[in-house]
Design a protein around this motif. Structure first.
Motif, PDB file in Angstrom:
ATOM      1  N   ILE A 103      54.345   3.253  64.303  1.00 25.14           N
ATOM      2  CA  ILE A 103      53.893   2.077  65.042  1.00 25.14           C
ATOM      3  C   ILE A 103      53.091   1.150  64.128  1.00 25.14           C
ATOM      4  N   PHE A 104      52.188   1.747  63.345  1.00 23.44           N
ATOM      5  CA  PHE A 104      51.337   0.981  62.432  1.00 23.44           C
ATOM      6  C   PHE A 104      52.183   0.214  61.419  1.00 23.44           C
ATOM      7  N   SER A 105      53.210   0.852  60.867  1.00 24.65           N
ATOM      8  CA  SER A 105      54.078   0.209  59.883  1.00 24.65           C
ATOM      9  C   SER A 105      54.830  -0.970  60.491  1.00 24.65           C
ATOM     10  N   LEU A 106      55.336  -0.805  61.693  1.00 27.48           N
ATOM     11  CA  LEU A 106      56.055  -1.899  62.356  1.00 27.48           C
ATOM     12  C   LEU A 106      55.160  -3.117  62.567  1.00 27.48           C
ATOM     13  N   ILE A 107      53.913  -2.872  62.947  1.00 25.68           N
ATOM     14  CA  ILE A 107      52.978  -3.981  63.159  1.00 25.68           C
ATOM     15  C   ILE A 107      52.588  -4.617  61.829  1.00 25.68           C
ATOM     16  N   ALA A 108      52.251  -3.775  60.833  1.00 19.66           N
ATOM     17  CA  ALA A 108      51.768  -4.275  59.550  1.00 19.66           C
ATOM     18  C   ALA A 108      52.815  -5.085  58.804  1.00 19.66           C
ATOM     19  N   THR A 109      54.072  -4.714  58.934  1.00 19.94           N
ATOM     20  CA  THR A 109      55.137  -5.431  58.233  1.00 19.94           C
ATOM     21  C   THR A 109      55.679  -6.610  59.025  1.00 19.94           C
ATOM     22  N   GLY A 110      55.187  -6.792  60.250  1.00 17.05           N
ATOM     23  CA  GLY A 110      55.653  -7.897  61.083  1.00 17.05           C
ATOM     24  C   GLY A 110      56.969  -7.618  61.776  1.00 17.05           C
ATOM     25  N   ALA A 111      57.451  -6.379  61.686  1.00 14.65           N
ATOM     26  CA  ALA A 111      58.727  -6.037  62.325  1.00 14.65           C
ATOM     27  C   ALA A 111      58.610  -5.991  63.840  1.00 14.65           C
ATOM     28  N   ALA A 112      57.396  -5.734  64.341  1.00 13.64           N
ATOM     29  CA  ALA A 112      57.166  -5.717  65.793  1.00 13.64           C
ATOM     30  C   ALA A 112      55.714  -6.119  66.039  1.00 13.64           C
ATOM     31  N   VAL A 113      55.513  -7.242  66.710  1.00  9.28           N
ATOM     32  CA  VAL A 113      54.156  -7.763  66.890  1.00  9.28           C
ATOM     33  C   VAL A 113      53.778  -7.887  68.364  1.00  9.28           C
ATOM     34  N   SER A 114      54.454  -7.147  69.215  1.00 11.26           N
ATOM     35  CA  SER A 114      54.102  -7.098  70.635  1.00 11.26           C
ATOM     36  C   SER A 114      54.426  -5.707  71.154  1.00 11.26           C
ATOM     37  N   ARG A 115      53.861  -5.370  72.299  1.00 11.97           N
ATOM     38  CA  ARG A 115      54.121  -4.055  72.876  1.00 11.97           C
ATOM     39  C   ARG A 115      55.605  -3.866  73.209  1.00 11.97           C
ATOM     40  N   SER A 116      56.225  -4.895  73.746  1.00 12.38           N
ATOM     41  CA  SER A 116      57.643  -4.780  74.090  1.00 12.38           C
ATOM     42  C   SER A 116      58.498  -4.612  72.838  1.00 12.38           C
ATOM     43  N   ALA A 117      58.130  -5.320  71.755  1.00 12.63           N
ATOM     44  CA  ALA A 117      58.881  -5.184  70.502  1.00 12.63           C
ATOM     45  C   ALA A 117      58.711  -3.791  69.917  1.00 12.63           C
ATOM     46  N   LEU A 118      57.508  -3.224  70.059  1.00 10.77           N
ATOM     47  CA  LEU A 118      57.292  -1.860  69.589  1.00 10.77           C
ATOM     48  C   LEU A 118      58.177  -0.873  70.332  1.00 10.77           C
ATOM     49  N   LEU A 119      58.302  -1.043  71.635  1.00 10.14           N
ATOM     50  CA  LEU A 119      59.176  -0.176  72.422  1.00 10.14           C
ATOM     51  C   LEU A 119      60.618  -0.274  71.933  1.00 10.14           C
ATOM     52  N   GLU A 120      61.044  -1.498  71.691  1.00 11.24           N
ATOM     53  CA  GLU A 120      62.436  -1.718  71.280  1.00 11.24           C
ATOM     54  C   GLU A 120      62.705  -1.182  69.879  1.00 11.24           C
ATOM     55  N   ARG A 121      61.802  -1.477  68.918  1.00 13.40           N
ATOM     56  CA  ARG A 121      62.054  -1.121  67.524  1.00 13.40           C
ATOM     57  C   ARG A 121      61.789   0.350  67.221  1.00 13.40           C
ATOM     58  N   SER A 122      60.832   0.954  67.925  1.00 18.20           N
ATOM     59  CA  SER A 122      60.474   2.337  67.610  1.00 18.20           C
ATOM     60  C   SER A 122      61.401   3.350  68.267  1.00 18.20           C
ATOM     61  N   GLY A 123      61.962   2.989  69.432  1.00 17.59           N
ATOM     62  CA  GLY A 123      62.787   3.931  70.164  1.00 17.59           C
ATOM     63  C   GLY A 123      61.988   5.006  70.872  1.00 17.59           C
ATOM     64  N   LEU A 124      60.667   4.838  70.922  1.00 17.01           N
ATOM     65  CA  LEU A 124      59.797   5.814  71.573  1.00 17.01           C
ATOM     66  C   LEU A 124      59.590   5.446  73.037  1.00 17.01           C
ATOM     67  N   SER A 125      59.083   6.396  73.800  1.00 19.04           N
ATOM     68  CA  SER A 125      58.808   6.130  75.204  1.00 19.04           C
ATOM     69  C   SER A 125      57.591   5.219  75.346  1.00 19.04           C
ATOM     70  N   ARG A 126      57.486   4.588  76.506  1.00 22.24           N
ATOM     71  CA  ARG A 126      56.354   3.698  76.754  1.00 22.24           C
ATOM     72  C   ARG A 126      55.023   4.467  76.667  1.00 22.24           C
ATOM     73  N   VAL A 127      55.006   5.707  77.191  1.00 24.09           N
ATOM     74  CA  VAL A 127      53.775   6.503  77.167  1.00 24.09           C
ATOM     75  C   VAL A 127      53.361   6.804  75.729  1.00 24.09           C
ATOM     76  N   THR A 128      54.339   7.180  74.890  1.00 26.75           N
ATOM     77  CA  THR A 128      54.039   7.511  73.485  1.00 26.75           C
ATOM     78  C   THR A 128      53.552   6.287  72.726  1.00 26.75           C
ATOM     79  N   VAL A 129      54.246   5.147  72.913  1.00 25.39           N
ATOM     80  CA  VAL A 129      53.829   3.913  72.240  1.00 25.39           C
ATOM     81  C   VAL A 129      52.420   3.529  72.665  1.00 25.39           C
ATOM     82  N   THR A 130      52.140   3.609  73.939  1.00 24.64           N
ATOM     83  CA  THR A 130      50.812   3.247  74.450  1.00 24.64           C
ATOM     84  C   THR A 130      49.735   4.155  73.864  1.00 24.64           C
TER      85      THR A 130
END
Length: 418
Positions: free
Chosen positions: A19-46
Motif C-alpha cells: 500500500i505504501f509503495s502504491l501511494i509513494a510512487t503515485g500509482a494509487a492516491v485514493s482509497r478506491s485506487a488502492l482497492l483497485e491496484r492492490s487487489g486486496l479486500s476493503r478491510v485489509t486496505v483500511t
C-alpha cells in the motif's frame, strides 16, 4: 521524524509495504485506487492504510479528486518521512546535497576534488561532507532513507562498481557501496551520471514518452536510454557510451581514452576547446566554449555547429537501431541552442529512414543546474519506495521505533544512521 502511536499495530505496518509503495510512487492516491491496484479486500486496505496514517507516514491531503460522487481525498506520503543524501562526483568537484523525497534540495555543499585522490579518500571525504550537512540541518526531517552517488564513468549498477577504463583512474572494480553502508547503515545506490540525468529528465519533464534518448554534451559525451519507462543500462553498464564510437578518417584526433577518432575527440567540450586554443582563443573547457559562443565569436559558433553534425552522425545510427520517439539534448554545450541542435537534426533526418523519424522529436533539455545530483536523489527515492524497498523501509522503522519516553534520542539515532 514521523512517530508511531504506542498502541499502533507493528504487524499491520510491516505488512503495509504494498500500500505504501502504491501511494509513494503515485500509482494509487485514493482509497478506491488502492482497492483497485492492490487487489486486496476493503478491510485489509483500511487496516494497513490506518497503520500508515497512525505512523505519520501517509496523510490525507485537503486537496480532493473529482470522483463523480463524493469528493475523494488525496493520499500522499508525509514529506517529513525522511531525507536522502546524494553526491555528484565530477571531474574537478564533489557536489553534495541533503534532499527531501521530492527530491528537492534542503542543503548542499561543493568541494574541490581531483581524481588522483583515489576512491578510499574520496568516499571518506563524501561521508564527512554528508555528516556536516546533517549536522548543519540538525539531522533533517525523519530518517535517512538512502544514499545516491553519481559517477562520471561506466557503472555496473547491480554491483555498484566502476567498470572498464574511464577518467576515474584507480576506481575500476572498487567496492563503493560497502564503505558508504559502513558509514551510514542505509541502502546505497550508484550509477553513471548520464543515466541519472536521463532518469531525472524523464521523470520531471518527459514522463509521457514511452521511449526517450538523452544525450549529454559537455566536457564529455554520453547517452542514456529510457525503454518502456525504465533505464536501459546494458549488461555491464556500458550502454549509451556513444562518446567513444570511432570514425575513420585520414587524420583522426587522439581521444583522452587513448584511441583515435572517437566522437568525443571531435565534438566534446574539451575537444572544441582544444581546437579553439589552436586558433589563438583562451578556452579550457566546455564552459569557455559556450562563453565564446555567447559572445558571438564566429570560430566558436562554427565549431559548435560542426560538433552538432558529428553527434548527429552517430545519433543517426542509434536512432536506426533503437527507434526512440524523443531525443533530449542536455549538458553544458546544449546552452548553445540551435547552433548545436541544428547539426544534430540535419544528420539524423538526412540519414535515417522516414519510418524512424516520422514522429521523432529532437529537443533541448530545460536548463537546470546539476541534474545528475537530482537524478541521484530520484534513483534513491525510486528504490526506497519500490515494493521491495518499501518493505525494507517499514521494517527498519519498526525495528528502530520511537519510544514515547525517548523520542529525541531515537530521532537522532534514526537521522544519523537510518
Amino acid at each position: 521524524m514521523p512517530t508511531r502511536d504506542s498502541a499502533g499495530d507493528n504487524a499491520a505496518l510491516t505488512n503495509a509495504s504494498d500500500i505504501f509503495s502504491l501511494i509513494a510512487t503515485g500509482a494509487a492516491v485514493s482509497r478506491s485506487a488502492l482497492l483497485e491496484r492492490s487487489g486486496l479486500s476493503r478491510v485489509t486496505v483500511t487496516q494497513r492504510l490506518n497503520a500508515l496514517i497512525a505512523a505519520d507516514l501517509v496523510e490525507e491531503a485537503a486537496k480532493t479528486l473529482p470522483s463523480g460522487g463524493r469528493p475523494t481525498r488525496v493520499l500522499a506520503v508525509n514529506r517529513r518521512v525522511g531525507h536522502v543524501l546524494v553526491a555528484n562526483i565530477g571531474e574537478a568537484h564533489l557536489h553534495l546535497a541533503l534532499m527531501s523525497p521530492e527530491p528537492a534540495v534542503i542543503a548542499q555543499s561543493t568541494l574541490r576534488y581531483e581524481v588522483a585522490e583515489g576512491p578510499a579518500a574520496t568516499l571518506d571525504r563524501i561521508a564527512d561532507g554528508f555528516r556536516r550537512l546533517l549536522s548543519d540541518t540538525d539531522g533533517g526531517d525523519g530518517m535517512l532513507l538512502g544514499i545516491g552517488l553519481s559517477l562520471p564513468a561506466p557503472v555496473d549498477y547491480k554491483r555498484g562498481r566502476v567498470v572498464g577504463p574511464s577518467i576515474m583512474r584507480g576506481w575500476d572494480d572498487v567496492d563503493i557501496i560497502g564503505p558508504m553502508v559502513g558509514h551510514f547503515g542505509v541502502p546505497v545506490y550508484v550509477d553513471n551520471d548520464v543515466n541519472l540525468m536521463t532518469l531525472y529528465e524523464y521523470r520531471r519533464h518527459f514522463h509521457l514518452a514511452d521511449d526517450m534518448l538523452f544525450i549529454k554534451v559537455g566536457t564529455g559525451i554520453g547517452a542514456g536510454f529510457i525503454a518502456d519507462g525504465k533505464i536501459f543500462r546494458g549488461a555491464h553498464g556500458a550502454s549509451g557510451d556513444i562518446g567513444h564510437i570511432q570514425f575513420d578518417s585520414d587524420d583522426p584526433p587522439l581521444c583522452r581514452c587513448g584511441k583515435l577518432g572517437c566522437v568525443e575527440a571531435r565534438a566534446a567540450g574539451w575537444a572544441i576547446a582544444r581546437d579553439l586554443r589552436a586558433h589563438g582563443f583562451k578556452a579550457d573547457n566546455a564552459r569557455d566554449v559556450i562563453a565564446l559562443v555567447e559572445e558571438q565569436v564566429p570560430e566558436a559558433i562554427m565549431m559548435l555547429r560542426k560538433a552538432g553534425r558529428v553527434i548527429g552522425e552517430v545519433m543517426a545510427d542509434v536512432v536506426s537501431i533503437l527507434n526512440p520517439g524523443l531525443i533530449v539534448v542536455g549538458g553544458t554545450l546544449a546552452r548553445g541552442g540551435d547552433f548545436l541542435l541544428s547539426g544534430i537534426r540535419e544528420l539524423v533526418y538526412q540519414r535515417c529512414l522516414p519510418l524512424a523519424t516520422r514522429e521523432l522529436n529532437i529537443v533541448l533539455a530545460p536548463p537546470q543546474a546539476d541534474i545528475a545530483l537530482f537524478g541521484a536523489g530520484q534513483l534513491v527515492v525510486d528504490n526506497v519506495f519500490s515494493p521491495a524497498g518499501a518493505a525494507n523501509l517499514l521494517n527498519r522503522m519498526v525495528s528502530t521505533a520511537v519510544r514515547p519516553d525517548r523520542p529525541e534520542r531515537a530521532r537522532r539515532r534514526m537521522g544519523r544512521a537510518g
